[in-house]
Design a protein around this motif. Structure first.
Motif: not given
Length: 123
Positions: A5, A19, A21, A35, A77, A93, A95, A117
């Motif tokens: 992330e 954000l 990932c 998420w 991503t 947060y 993923c 993150t």
């Protein structure tokens, strides 16, 4: 499977963050991706997910209308665009990717996680 992330930071209430990932070891076009977030002293929340066909769903009521999950299969991503951020959105947060893919996903489906993150929202 590796998930990384990025994009977290500190933002004033009402602001936005996106954000990202980045995934390796699986093709996100074949899996749903999720998420999650976890605030200090609270349980991890399932924010939302995106299916292999691009369908999205959001499981935190306050996120609906403010958060958007999207993906770029060419970059492998997944993104979480957050707008109108509130102090209650502050959390780490994450993923996550499931071992098997189904829709809608259950929290227990997700077995691979990124390192997270940090998102900080100040008023």
């Amino acid at each position: 499977v590796q998930l990384v992330e990025s994009g977290g930071g500190s933002v004033q209430a009402g602001g936005s963050l996106r954000l990202a990932c980045t995934v390796s070891g699986l093709q996100i076009r074949e899996y749903c991706m999720g998420w999650f977030r976890q605030a200090p002293g609270k349980e991890r929340e399932f924010v939302g997910a995106i299916s292999w066909t691009g369908i999205t769903d959001y499981f935190v009521p306050s996120a609906k209308g403010r958060f958007i999950i999207s993906r770029d299969s060419a970059k492998n991503t997944v993104y979480l665009q957050m707008t109108g951020l509130k102090p209650d959105d502050a959390a780490v947060y994450f993923c996550a990717a499931p071992k098997i893919s189904r829709w809608p996903p259950a929290t227990s489906d997700f077995t691979s996680w990124g390192q997270g993150t940090q998102v900080t929202v100040f008023s």
